[in-house]
Design a protein around this motif. Structure first.
Motif, PDB file in Angstrom:
ATOM      1  N   LEU A 281       2.806   6.814  13.335  1.00  0.00           N
ATOM      2  CA  LEU A 281       2.808   6.099  12.060  1.00  0.00           C
ATOM      3  C   LEU A 281       1.674   6.261  11.192  1.00  0.00           C
ATOM      4  N   HIS A 282       1.837   6.679  10.065  1.00  0.00           N
ATOM      5  CA  HIS A 282       0.534   7.012   9.179  1.00  0.00           C
ATOM      6  C   HIS A 282      -0.159   5.992   8.612  1.00  0.00           C
ATOM      7  N   THR A 283      -1.346   5.840   9.136  1.00  0.00           N
ATOM      8  CA  THR A 283      -2.334   4.918   8.602  1.00  0.00           C
ATOM      9  C   THR A 283      -2.551   4.754   7.274  1.00  0.00           C
ATOM     10  N   ASP A 284      -2.437   5.603   6.593  1.00  0.00           N
ATOM     11  CA  ASP A 284      -2.558   5.965   5.147  1.00  0.00           C
ATOM     12  C   ASP A 284      -1.781   4.966   4.496  1.00  0.00           C
ATOM     13  N   GLY A 285      -0.542   4.703   5.042  1.00  0.00           N
ATOM     14  CA  GLY A 285       0.447   4.139   4.404  1.00  0.00           C
ATOM     15  C   GLY A 285       0.481   2.309   4.876  1.00  0.00           C
ATOM     16  N   ALA A 286      -0.570   2.112   5.646  1.00  0.00           N
ATOM     17  CA  ALA A 286      -0.718   0.673   6.291  1.00  0.00           C
ATOM     18  C   ALA A 286      -0.795  -0.290   5.276  1.00  0.00           C
ATOM     19  N   ALA A 287      -0.203  -1.375   5.531  1.00  0.00           N
ATOM     20  CA  ALA A 287      -0.441  -2.458   4.861  1.00  0.00           C
ATOM     21  C   ALA A 287      -0.666  -3.870   5.145  1.00  0.00           C
ATOM     22  N   VAL A 288      -0.292  -4.909   4.454  1.00  0.00           N
ATOM     23  CA  VAL A 288      -0.545  -6.332   4.981  1.00  0.00           C
ATOM     24  C   VAL A 288       0.412  -7.148   4.479  1.00  0.00           C
ATOM     25  N   ILE A 289       0.495  -8.128   4.950  1.00  0.00           N
ATOM     26  CA  ILE A 289       1.521  -9.253   4.445  1.00  0.00           C
ATOM     27  C   ILE A 289       0.585 -10.302   3.565  1.00  0.00           C
ATOM     28  N   TYR A 290       1.260 -10.393   2.151  1.00  0.00           N
ATOM     29  CA  TYR A 290       0.340 -11.326   1.332  1.00  0.00           C
ATOM     30  C   TYR A 290       1.150 -12.633   1.321  1.00  0.00           C
ATOM     31  N   GLY A 291       0.285 -13.606   1.784  1.00  0.00           N
ATOM     32  CA  GLY A 291       0.841 -14.940   2.141  1.00  0.00           C
ATOM     33  C   GLY A 291       2.053 -14.855   3.059  1.00  0.00           C
TER      34      GLY A 291
ATOM     35  N   THR B 254       8.091  11.836  -2.040  1.00  0.00           N
ATOM     36  CA  THR B 254       7.258  11.079  -1.226  1.00  0.00           C
ATOM     37  C   THR B 254       5.771  10.915  -1.109  1.00  0.00           C
ATOM     38  N   ALA B 255       5.174  10.445  -0.398  1.00  0.00           N
ATOM     39  CA  ALA B 255       3.609  10.573  -0.174  1.00  0.00           C
ATOM     40  C   ALA B 255       3.119  11.668   0.253  1.00  0.00           C
TER      41      ALA B 255
ATOM     42  N   ASN C 168      -2.648  15.639  -1.533  1.00  0.00           N
ATOM     43  CA  ASN C 168      -3.058  14.450  -0.746  1.00  0.00           C
ATOM     44  C   ASN C 168      -4.488  14.500  -0.831  1.00  0.00           C
ATOM     45  N   ARG C 169      -4.935  13.899  -1.978  1.00  0.00           N
ATOM     46  CA  ARG C 169      -6.589  13.935  -1.825  1.00  0.00           C
ATOM     47  C   ARG C 169      -6.869  12.393  -2.243  1.00  0.00           C
ATOM     48  N   ARG C 170      -7.646  11.780  -1.349  1.00  0.00           N
ATOM     49  CA  ARG C 170      -8.033  10.350  -1.241  1.00  0.00           C
ATOM     50  C   ARG C 170      -8.619   9.990  -2.588  1.00  0.00           C
ATOM     51  N   GLY C 171      -8.122   9.015  -3.425  1.00  0.00           N
ATOM     52  CA  GLY C 171      -8.588   8.662  -4.752  1.00  0.00           C
ATOM     53  C   GLY C 171      -7.877   9.270  -5.868  1.00  0.00           C
ATOM     54  N   HIS C 172      -6.911  10.194  -5.586  1.00  0.00           N
ATOM     55  CA  HIS C 172      -6.299  10.993  -6.487  1.00  0.00           C
ATOM     56  C   HIS C 172      -4.802  10.671  -6.166  1.00  0.00           C
ATOM     57  N   ALA C 173      -3.918  11.289  -6.938  1.00  0.00           N
ATOM     58  CA  ALA C 173      -2.430  11.128  -6.685  1.00  0.00           C
ATOM     59  C   ALA C 173      -2.048  11.822  -5.393  1.00  0.00           C
ATOM     60  N   ASP C 174      -1.148  10.947  -4.716  1.00  0.00           N
ATOM     61  CA  ASP C 174      -0.863  11.396  -3.181  1.00  0.00           C
ATOM     62  C   ASP C 174       0.507  11.390  -3.468  1.00  0.00           C
ATOM     63  N   TYR C 175       1.099  12.787  -3.404  1.00  0.00           N
ATOM     64  CA  TYR C 175       2.624  13.016  -3.562  1.00  0.00           C
ATOM     65  C   TYR C 175       2.987  14.403  -2.972  1.00  0.00           C
ATOM     66  N   ALA C 176       4.216  14.466  -2.663  1.00  0.00           N
ATOM     67  CA  ALA C 176       5.117  15.672  -2.049  1.00  0.00           C
ATOM     68  C   ALA C 176       6.454  15.651  -2.720  1.00  0.00           C
TER      69      ALA C 176
ATOM     70  N   LEU D 130       4.156   4.364  -2.931  1.00  0.00           N
ATOM     71  CA  LEU D 130       3.069   3.885  -2.234  1.00  0.00           C
ATOM     72  C   LEU D 130       2.222   5.062  -1.359  1.00  0.00           C
ATOM     73  N   SER D 131       1.123   4.843  -1.698  1.00  0.00           N
ATOM     74  CA  SER D 131      -0.125   5.879  -1.200  1.00  0.00           C
ATOM     75  C   SER D 131      -0.534   5.331  -0.030  1.00  0.00           C
ATOM     76  N   THR D 132      -1.378   4.249  -0.014  1.00  0.00           N
ATOM     77  CA  THR D 132      -2.132   3.548   0.910  1.00  0.00           C
ATOM     78  C   THR D 132      -2.364   1.954   0.849  1.00  0.00           C
ATOM     79  N   GLY D 133      -2.761   1.545   1.915  1.00  0.00           N
ATOM     80  CA  GLY D 133      -2.813  -0.050   1.907  1.00  0.00           C
ATOM     81  C   GLY D 133      -3.780  -0.520   3.029  1.00  0.00           C
TER      82      GLY D 133
END
Length: 288
Positions: A22-32, A109-110, A155-163, A243-246
Motif C-alpha cells: 500500500l503506497h504511503t504517499d497516498g495515505a489519508a485520514v478521516i475528517y470528522g 494516475t499518481a 513523481n517529485r515531492r512538492g510538484h505534480a505527481d502523475y503518470a 490524489l497525490s498524498t495525504g
C-alpha cells in the motif's frame, strides 16, 4: 467528514460532460465522521463517470478461472484488527491505486503508483469495480485491461505527481472531461471517487481547504492508501485533479498498542480544521 452532505448524485445532477503493498504517499485520514459510501444503482448521475474510474491491481492478486479471473483477496476486517465501528469490514481489498480514463485507452494516475521497476507489466486495470461487482467473485476477462506502456511519469515531492498509462486496448467506457478552471474557492464542494485501501469504489463529497494558481490543491475529503491517483470532480462532472498524498490512515502507536495490549484499531481522524488536508495534482498542472 462533518459536512452537511449533499447526495453525490445531486452534486452531479447538472452533469453535461459527456495487498502486497500500500503506497504511503497516498495515505489519508478521516475528517470528522467517515462519510464514504458505496456507488449504488440509484446513483444514475454518477454511473457514467464511475465507469471511467479504475482500480489498479497487481497480477499476483488474481488467478485464472473459466470465464475470467478470481481475486486472491482478504476482507478489510481480515486484514486489520479494526474496531467494530469501522465501515466496510466485510468487503474485499483488491487494488493498490486508483486511475481515471482520460482517453479511449489512456489512464491518468499518481506518478508514485507507477514508478517502481516492472510496475506497468505487473498491473491490471478494472473499471467501475463497485460493491455489487465484488460480490460476483469473478472478474470477466473482457473487463480486465493491461498496461501497455507508461507514456508520461513525474513523481517529485512538492510538484505534480502523475503518470499517463496506455492500455492494451480501448476501454468500453467514456473518458472523463477535463475541468477548465485553474483555481477553486475555499469551501467549494468537490466529489472524490476512489478505491480506498483497495476496497470497491467509494464516493465522498469533500471541500476545498486551500488553493493557489499552482499545480496543487488541498482538500478535506476521506481517502486512504489505495486512493492514490483517484479523481476529483466538479459539479459538472469534469476532472479537477488526482490524489497525490495525504495523512496516515492508521497511527503507528495504535498498531503497537494492539500488538502489545490487544484491543482494536480505529482509523486516524481529524476534527474539522485540525489537519492539513489531502493533496491533489490539478489537471491544468499536468502535461497531458
Amino acid at each position: 467528514m462533518r459536512l452537511i452532505l449533499l447526495a453525490a448524485s445531486l452534486l452531479l445532477a447538472s452533469c453535461s460532460a459527456s495487498q502486497e503493498s500500500l503506497h504511503t504517499d497516498g495515505a489519508a485520514v478521516i475528517y470528522g465522521d467517515d462519510s464514504r459510501t458505496d456507488i449504488s444503482s440509484e446513483d444514475l448521475n454518477l454511473q457514467k463517470i464511475a465507469s471511467a474510474v479504475s482500480v489498479i491491481i497487481e497480477k499476483s492478486k488474481l488467478k485464472p478461472a473459466v470465464d475470467g479471473m478470481i481475486p486472491f483477496t482478504r476482507t478489510l476486517g481480515q486484514s486489520y484488527p479494526l474496531c467494530e465501528s469501522e465501515k466496510f469490514q466485510n468487503q474485499p481489498l483488491l487494488g493498490f491505486c486508483t486511475g481515471v480514463l482520460i482517453g479511449k485507452n489512456k489512464v491518468l494516475t499518481a506518478g508514485h503508483c507507477m514508478d517502481q521497476k516492472n510496475r506497468c507489466a505487473e498491473s491490471l486495470f478494472v473499471f467501475g469495480f463497485n460493491a455489487s461487482k465484488a460480490e460476483s467473485k469473478v472478474i470477466p476477462l473482457e473487463e480486465i485491461y493491461r498496461c501497455k506502456q507508461v507514456l508520461k511519469l513525474q513523481n517529485r515531492r512538492g510538484h505534480a505527481d502523475y503518470a499517463v498509462i496506455e492500455l492494451d486496448r480501448e476501454v468500453n467506457a467514456e473518458p472523463v472531461a477535463l475541468a477548465s478552471e485553474k483555481t477553486y474557492a475555499v469551501g467549494e464542494p468537490l466529489l472524490s471517487l476512489s478505491y480506498p485501501l483497495g476496497l470497491p469504489l467509494k464516493k465522498d463529497l469533500g471541500r476545498v481547504l486551500r488553493d493557489t494558481e499552482g499545480a496543487m490543491l488541498k482538500m478535506e475529503v476521506d481517502t486512504f492508501s489505495g486512493s492514490s491517483g483517484s479523481p476529483l470532480f466538479n459539479a459538472k462532472g469534469a476532472l479537477v485533479g488526482i490524489l497525490s498524498t495525504g495523512m496516515d490512515d492508521i497511527l503507528e502507536d495504535d498498531i503497537y498498542r494492539v500488538q502489545t495490549e490487544g484491543g482494536c484499531i480505529e482509523f486516524n481522524r481529524c476534527k474539522n480544521g485540525t489537519c492539513f488536508g489531502e493533496t491533489y495534482t490539478k489537471v491544468h498542472g499536468i502535461d497531458l
